[in-house]
Motif scaffolding. Structure first.
Motif, mmCIF file in Angstrom:
data_model
loop_
_atom_site.group_PDB
_atom_site.id
_atom_site.type_symbol
_atom_site.label_atom_id
_atom_site.label_comp_id
_atom_site.label_asym_id
_atom_site.label_seq_id
_atom_site.Cartn_x
_atom_site.Cartn_y
_atom_site.Cartn_z
ATOM 1 N N ASP A 159 76.319 -8.858 18.175
ATOM 2 C CA ASP A 159 76.685 -8.169 19.411
ATOM 3 C C ASP A 159 75.650 -7.087 19.777
ATOM 4 O O ASP A 159 75.331 -6.897 20.950
ATOM 5 N N THR A 213 73.469 -6.608 23.392
ATOM 6 C CA THR A 213 73.298 -5.356 24.134
ATOM 7 C C THR A 213 71.807 -5.037 24.298
ATOM 8 O O THR A 213 71.355 -4.663 25.382
ATOM 9 N N GLU A 239 69.401 -4.887 27.844
ATOM 10 C CA GLU A 239 68.533 -3.748 28.221
ATOM 11 C C GLU A 239 67.116 -4.246 28.521
ATOM 12 O O GLU A 239 66.448 -3.747 29.428
ATOM 13 N N ARG A 294 74.426 -3.792 34.733
ATOM 14 C CA ARG A 294 74.469 -3.809 33.256
ATOM 15 C C ARG A 294 75.791 -4.418 32.765
ATOM 16 O O ARG A 294 75.800 -5.263 31.865
ATOM 17 N N ASP A 295 76.904 -4.006 33.379
ATOM 18 C CA ASP A 295 78.218 -4.543 32.983
ATOM 19 C C ASP A 295 78.279 -6.046 33.184
ATOM 20 O O ASP A 295 78.756 -6.792 32.316
ATOM 21 N N ASN A 311 76.075 -7.817 30.618
ATOM 22 C CA ASN A 311 76.683 -7.775 29.274
ATOM 23 C C ASN A 311 77.845 -8.760 29.178
ATOM 24 O O ASN A 311 78.000 -9.460 28.176
ATOM 25 N N ARG A 350 77.887 -12.209 26.712
ATOM 26 C CA ARG A 350 78.911 -12.479 25.699
ATOM 27 C C ARG A 350 79.685 -13.762 26.031
ATOM 28 O O ARG A 350 80.081 -14.509 25.127
#
Ligand SMILES: [Fe+2]
Ligand SMILES: [Fe+2]
Length: 307
Positions: free
Chosen positions: A237, A241, A245, A268-269, A272, A276
């Motif tokens: 994980d 992240t 970036e 970014r949200d 991410n 996932r």
């Protein structure tokens, strides 16, 4: 470690025979082809930024290209531990069933080839894009992540490996072949396809290995393998992240776009979440992985939310 004679020679033989029949070389996949950067590389479902209206169509395409790069970069990095893990299994009992040893060694060699395939894809994508993409894995991080995964016991490693391999089926068969055959670059789709063709043999070996590893373990020990699996998940994980970036930084560098702070947060949200989704959700909700997990330990599977 004690020798476990309860292996299934016929099944390992069949796996190796199929592996020999479907084997490919990186050269056969690439031939004289290049990636086409005038179009999207992967389905929109891999990126999930379409709802962000502050992004132009060109910027959406750039994000699509960056995600395609991230996928091959991360897969190549995650696969680094696999040959070492498998050769460790061989070393534990090198007088074991010969067909099993051969299947494990061939499996490891194929993963080395996959790493080369993904590295070639990284270079080819950058050539097509005309710019360099951010990489989470440098030499130091690759060693660090590989060591962290290998520090966990074999059953937990084999479980996460199996989940990733079933995930690679969904990356090609579900998201590209069935749902969006026209949304992917043909060369990129072939990389997913041929990777899955070999991974599909690995899933068979993985299931046999899990059965063998679990023999002689108590229910409590098997259940704790799922805690160890979650611990490996924490390592992985952090990589997601870190790579998001890298995507954000490359995006801002390439587009020259100065986004408002709230837009950066929203982007970014979204990145991410999609990162996932394409790795964790796709892999751990695969019906075959869920079946293996529940058969192994209902209590353990429940720790992954599988019932
Ligand atoms: Fe692979
Ligand atoms: Fe594999």
């Amino acid at each position: 470690m004690a020798t476990n004679k309860c292996t299934n020679s016929e099944e390992y033989c069949a796996i190796v025979a199929t592996s020999e029949r479907v084997a490919w070389t990186t050269e056969e996949i690439f031939r004289d082809r290049c990636f086409d950067a005038t179009k999207n590389m992967v389905p929109d479902s891999w990126v999930r930024t379409q709802h962000l209206t502050f992004l132009t169509a060109k910027e959406q395409r750039t994000l699509n290209h960056l995600r395609a790069f991230s996928y091959v970069h991360l897969f190549g990095g995650f696969e680094e531990f696999i040959p070492i893990h498998l050769f460790g299994r061989v070393q534990e009992d090198w007088h074991a069933d010969r067909t099993q040893l051969r299947a494990l060694l061939r499996f490891g060699e194929e993963e080395m080839k996959h790493q080369q395939l993904f590295q070639r894809a990284e270079v080819g994508l950058e050539a097509a894009y005309g710019y360099s993409c951010g990489r989470y894995f440098d030499r130091g991080r690759l060693v660090e992540v590989t060591r962290a995964i290998l520090a966990h016991p074999p059953l937990a490693r084999t479980l996460i490996l199996l989940a990733l391999e079933w995930g690679s089926q969904r990356h090609y068969v579900d998201s590209v072949q069935k749902n969006a055959p026209d949304q992917s670059d043909p060369l990129y789709a072939d990389i997913l396809k041929y990777h899955w063709i070999e991974e599909s043999q690995h899933t068979k070996t993985g299931e046999l290995e899990i059965t063998q590893l679990a023999q002689g373990m108590s229910p409590a020990e098997i259940s704790s393998a799922f805690d160890q699996l979650l611990s490996i998940g924490g390592v992985v994980d952090a990589v997601f992240t870190g790579q998001v970036e890298q995507e954000l930084s490359t995006f801002q560098h390439v587009t020259g776009r100065q986004l408002a702070e709230s837009d950066v947060m929203a982007l970014r949200d979204a990145l991410n979440m999609s990162m996932r989704a394409i790795w964790v959700e796709v892999s751990f909700t695969h019906p075959n992985f869920m079946r293996v997990a529940v058969d192994l330990s209902k209590e353990g599977a429940a720790k992954l939310g599988i019932r």
